[in-house]
Design a protein around this motif. Sequence first.
Motif, short mmCIF file in Angstrom:
data_model
loop_
_atom_site.label_atom_id
_atom_site.label_comp_id
_atom_site.label_asym_id
_atom_site.label_seq_id
_atom_site.Cartn_x
_atom_site.Cartn_y
_atom_site.Cartn_z
N HIS E 83 0.86 -1.19 0.00
CA HIS E 83 0.00 0.00 0.00
C HIS E 83 0.89 1.23 0.00
O HIS E 83 1.83 1.31 0.78
CB HIS E 83 -0.89 0.02 1.23
CG HIS E 83 -2.06 -0.92 1.14
ND1 HIS E 83 -3.07 -0.96 2.05
CD2 HIS E 83 -2.37 -1.86 0.22
CE1 HIS E 83 -3.95 -1.88 1.70
NE2 HIS E 83 -3.54 -2.45 0.61
N VAL E 94 -4.91 6.03 -0.09
CA VAL E 94 -4.22 4.76 -0.21
C VAL E 94 -4.09 4.35 -1.67
O VAL E 94 -5.09 4.17 -2.36
CB VAL E 94 -4.98 3.66 0.56
CG1 VAL E 94 -4.24 2.33 0.46
CG2 VAL E 94 -5.17 4.05 2.00
N GLU E 96 -1.66 1.73 -4.43
CA GLU E 96 -1.19 0.35 -4.37
C GLU E 96 -0.01 0.19 -5.31
O GLU E 96 0.01 0.75 -6.40
CB GLU E 96 -2.35 -0.56 -4.79
CG GLU E 96 -2.15 -2.00 -4.44
CD GLU E 96 -3.39 -2.84 -4.73
OE1 GLU E 96 -4.51 -2.43 -4.33
OE2 GLU E 96 -3.27 -3.88 -5.37
N ALA E 194 -1.72 -1.26 6.07
CA ALA E 194 -0.60 -1.24 5.13
C ALA E 194 0.62 -1.95 5.72
O ALA E 194 1.33 -2.69 5.02
CB ALA E 194 -0.23 0.21 4.78
#
Lengths: 321, 321, 321, 321, 321
Positions: E83, E94, E96, E194
Amino acid sequence: MLVSCVAYADGRKLADIKPDEISDYLSRPECFVWVGLKDPGPGELAAMQHEFDLHELAVEDARHGNQRPKVEEYGESLFAVLHMIETEGAELVVGELDIFAGRNYILSVRNRAKKGFVDVRARCEREPHLLENGSGFVLYALMDSVVDRYFPVLDMLETELEMLEGRMFAGGSARANTEAMYGLKQKLMVLKHAVGPLYEGVGKLYGGRVPKVCAGSQEYYRDVYDHLSRLNQSIDSLREMVTTALSVNLSLIALHENETTKRLAACAALVAVPTLIAGIYGMNFKHMPELDWQFGYPLAVLMMVAIDTYLFFRFRKSGWL
Amino acid sequence: MLVSCVAYADGRKLADIKPDEISDYLSRPECFVWVGLKDPGPGELAAMQHEFDLHELAVEDARHGNQRPKVEEYGESLFAVLHMIETEGAELVVGELDIFAGRNYILSVRNRAKKGFVDVRARCEREPHLLENGSGFVLYALMDSVVDRYFPVLDMLETELEMLEGRMFAGGSARANTEAMYGLKQKLMVLKHAVGPLYEGVGKLYGGRVPKVCAGSQEYYRDVYDHLSRLNQSIDSLREMVTTALSVNLSLIALHENETTKRLAACAALVAVPTLIAGIYGMNFKHMPELDWQFGYPLAVLMMVAIDTYLFFRFRKSGWL
Amino acid sequence: MLVSCVAYADGRKLADIKPDEISDYLSRPECFVWVGLKDPGPGELAAMQHEFDLHELAVEDARHGNQRPKVEEYGESLFAVLHMIETEGAELVVGELDIFAGRNYILSVRNRAKKGFVDVRARCEREPHLLENGSGFVLYALMDSVVDRYFPVLDMLETELEMLEGRMFAGGSARANTEAMYGLKQKLMVLKHAVGPLYEGVGKLYGGRVPKVCAGSQEYYRDVYDHLSRLNQSIDSLREMVTTALSVNLSLIALHENETTKRLAACAALVAVPTLIAGIYGMNFKHMPELDWQFGYPLAVLMMVAIDTYLFFRFRKSGWL
Amino acid sequence: MLVSCVAYADGRKLADIKPDEISDYLSRPECFVWVGLKDPGPGELAAMQHEFDLHELAVEDARHGNQRPKVEEYGESLFAVLHMIETEGAELVVGELDIFAGRNYILSVRNRAKKGFVDVRARCEREPHLLENGSGFVLYALMDSVVDRYFPVLDMLETELEMLEGRMFAGGSARANTEAMYGLKQKLMVLKHAVGPLYEGVGKLYGGRVPKVCAGSQEYYRDVYDHLSRLNQSIDSLREMVTTALSVNLSLIALHENETTKRLAACAALVAVPTLIAGIYGMNFKHMPELDWQFGYPLAVLMMVAIDTYLFFRFRKSGWL
Amino acid sequence: MLVSCVAYADGRKLADIKPDEISDYLSRPECFVWVGLKDPGPGELAAMQHEFDLHELAVEDARHGNQRPKVEEYGESLFAVLHMIETEGAELVVGELDIFAGRNYILSVRNRAKKGFVDVRARCEREPHLLENGSGFVLYALMDSVVDRYFPVLDMLETELEMLEGRMFAGGSARANTEAMYGLKQKLMVLKHAVGPLYEGVGKLYGGRVPKVCAGSQEYYRDVYDHLSRLNQSIDSLREMVTTALSVNLSLIALHENETTKRLAACAALVAVPTLIAGIYGMNFKHMPELDWQFGYPLAVLMMVAIDTYLFFRFRKSGWL
């Protein structure tokens, strides 16, 4: 008290035997003996210890009672302690079942529990192909029976929680509810004490290295383990919900306090405002024209009533009354 | 202070010996020496260290005291620290028992504890077939005795909780109750500190690899372990119940606040309403017919009393008074 | 009720077959049979037990229902229990899917669940190169489908929490909010009961020793495991947030109480101060010059209004009104 | 800043040496060098890295500071980070000690900490038979010293909690108490951060596979581990007690609120009842015989005083005043 | 969107290449290719899957997004999900990062994140002796960069907590504070999601059995692991402190309520007592000498003022005003 003493061979009952015949049957290789005692005196236990050559520490545990559930190996034999939980009204009564299991014998000692194991014996004798596995299967059947009796207790506690939740949100007596929740938590603790340690103990009876006595019935012990696992999880959930319910309960009490305060305030206002008006017309000023009016008095009272009516509906509308 | 110093062989007492004879007996292969000290001075400990060749770190731990319970191996010998918990009224006093156990000696050092181990010595001498196992069995017997003394302490704390629960729901002084619950939590912490680490330590004395000293008494150590496990679980349950009781206590305080508020409000109403009536008849309107009535005054007072009576019963009925 | 009964070979559908043809197909080495039942009667289950030689304990579990999710090995075959969670409005309905998987058969038994597995069958038949892996892949596909259906349920609960948070901080009905949070906690418990034990069970189907049936599809089982791990973590987070929200809720209720108290006090002051003034001019002193003034009365009333206006703005400024 | 730089051989000090002589001594097989730095600049660290061939990642950690405590192996050398906790009044100051330990060197880097390790060096030089174990023993001595300095900090926090408990139950300022408890929790967190990770790290330095440097001093590392274990447990207990104290504190605040409310109500009653009486005699009825009595007025006042006196004692008795 | 596509050999950049040249470079044994994608469309991902022969399940995860962080092995290649947490004002966003790493390629796919990895590429190219380790070092460099970016986020949240603590004890708006604490808890949850799973995943990349790709950079992965461990611990501490702060907050609200109640009571008393006096002199007794006094009225008012002044200072002294 001796409840029963039976010899089995090849999965079938041979005969009801007398305690002093036990050693005869134990010497036969294909045969095993199942003895059931209930609240035995020290003499009975000592006799059995001698008959089956039981380990001193295990017998001492059985004699003292108040053990936590466990499964212990003494050489080739097993010693298991289970709690039997029976209900008396809304209360829980904890009895104890101590089982000594060896290659060719099974000795069950029931203490402080009303319900016996006639049904277990009947089930075992109905299934000779399983009873052929010997004392290991009887041990399983006894454990399975004790564990299965936990489920209605759990159900009772779940019902109790549901009832408490209902009463809590319906605004029942907060004091009684709080006390009942605390009591429910205590009962869950009792059930947890019966299930938790047994869960650990039974886990050692299947998979990996297994005591010889249980080797032939592993899948059955896994089944008991699975039931205990389900019980364990349900108890933990119930405990968490009771804790949550207790905190919700506190919120609801605080809310109720809030509503009480508002209601009081509204009532106080309904009295205080007319009091002010009365006070005003109680002043002694020389020149107060209203005082001389013909209908001054009824008008003043009317004004009080009117203001109160207005306030009443306003309070009602905003939920203060 | 030297409490006792005895040599044993083949499970039987040989003789009470003097400290300076110890080395003579240690040299005999079949013999072991059991020394008991109480609150020893540094000199006594140093002498014993020399006699039994104890490890410096272990002796330092014994000298400093205030150790957490533990079981440590130094080569072939064991060093164990146990907390001795005695009660003085409702308070707990924590003493310490340090045990040094080697192949042919056992040295127990008792600090800040009143009750000694005369009973343990007597038990050991009564059972020569067990005492034959040597120092390992004495170590067990000492541990078993210390652990068994935890149970009445636990019972006392359980009784204390029950009493607090009773007082809490019966509406005793919330302040005193809260303080007592906090104190109970502290005592449980003390007991936990005695039991928890010891539980871990004793777990290493049976099953799997076991120190040589304990090898012959494994089933006995498992029994101690089982007792500690029971204590541990009971302490954890008690702690959880105290926490729950504290939160229930808060709810009950909030409830009580609620009831107080309601009661006050009811009382206030009983005063405010007559005050309003008095205010009304204190108005100075010229035309207020009631004021001229013969029985106006008593009627007004009667009205006040009547309304208050009505309110009183209504409040009582709805539980506000 | 029999939903479907199909034979497959080399990743392709051979034919819809009748239950009594099953044994014919089972005897062909390269072929496997997939049977789907829905809320079956005891007779149907018994027939299947006979056909596929299922273990008695597994069949009993499927018959009783209300199992916790699990994955169990019986010899070379697998028995899996999954919870199917469907939504009815804001409520959760828990169904159960029992899967028996052997080398050459797969039997799925769906109980108390509306939605079937037509889509899973279609997906499997679309991917012959994967279906070649046999019953192990079908087992995966069924599990994957059940697990994927948990996500929208989780999303619904997350949305519900967000809505509750919004309402909580926007000052919606605290009572309804508290009740809804409790309900949300209960639903999370239901979902946790479906996910938690399955997570453990699926963990045994990849890496290390793996049941033979699943050996060819390990990476797929790891994918299911990963999804369950994500669900598990999200559920735990949601539960923690609900707990936090409940405690925040209590703070907000206490704050609201505080504000109510202040507001009441302000209102009370607005009435009490003029009442005092009225009381002063209601005193019966002979020498009160104001009483004789021409405009004494309006001035007094004006004073009351002026003071109340001042107080009103002061209270408003300090946030009490 | 270079604090010291000394070469040792056979457990005895050879000489204070200069940094540029280090490599000469390192080449002698039986000899090791102990260097102490304090808040070093980047140049000093780089020089040492070159001298002892330290791993880049370890040096970077030492340069950056703000590491969590840890014990890491880089090939045959060890890198340890410890927090040094010093007190400034009631506040905690966290410094850092980074130790690089190889076969023939020990480099300690102290940052942001006032108290040095003169005493450790003195102790090591006093015990040549232990110092013979080389850098492994010095590493132990440094760790032992840092860990021993945690105990007075813990004692300080325990004393602080006891003081807070005392103040809490004695009814001191709840606001200051609450704030102090929060501060105590923060300090416990700081101590926990120093102890917890180190506890894990030191656990790898004895028993099982052990870094070569530490091999000769295992029992000493177990002693450090035991101290850390004691610290760890005490910190956890303290944290739990602070949490309990916070919840007890809330109960006491609620109780105090309750008492305040009661007291206010009692005071209000003492004013409201005479006001009612005054109101009654302020009514304007024509026929109120008391008004004409000679001593009507003093009697009325007397009645007020009498009722208030009665109420006062009644309130006092029931604990409302 | 293709961000970059570069071929490396012997730790040095060969050339920026076109996607269709990738297979040429992959066939050279000493060479590896590093491709960076940003929010790629399905076509781009499919092309890369074809080019590098990526596993279908991994690609599907990358396509769907919303994965939890993980490190998975597919044969000899690795698939990692991280994350990326960026801040927008006080909110967390957030993104990725999906990384596919094989022997001779590294493919990074960045989704919903603004900041790229130009700095990582630059660092790698600056250190050819490390880049020689191939794709394993690039994987480390990317992970290290993502993890290092968590620290400022954590710092921001720590600062936020400190600010909230300050406001809480300084008596800022309790409602805003409570809401902010809840928000902080949510953000900590995001960060925990995360860090936590990644911490587990990275733990498998050093020590014991390690994926081949990472074998040469183990000490670097341990460094990342150590950072994650520090983050993990700090997040847990922060969460605990937020929970503690929430409960302290509740205590402070209750305290404030208490103070409000006292203040109100004091104000009420300041009005009620003069009202009583006015009521007394409003009584209609014939014989009330004060009423006839010349200065009766001003004296009465003076008495009111005097009593109020006395009460005011008394209340102030005892902290009620």
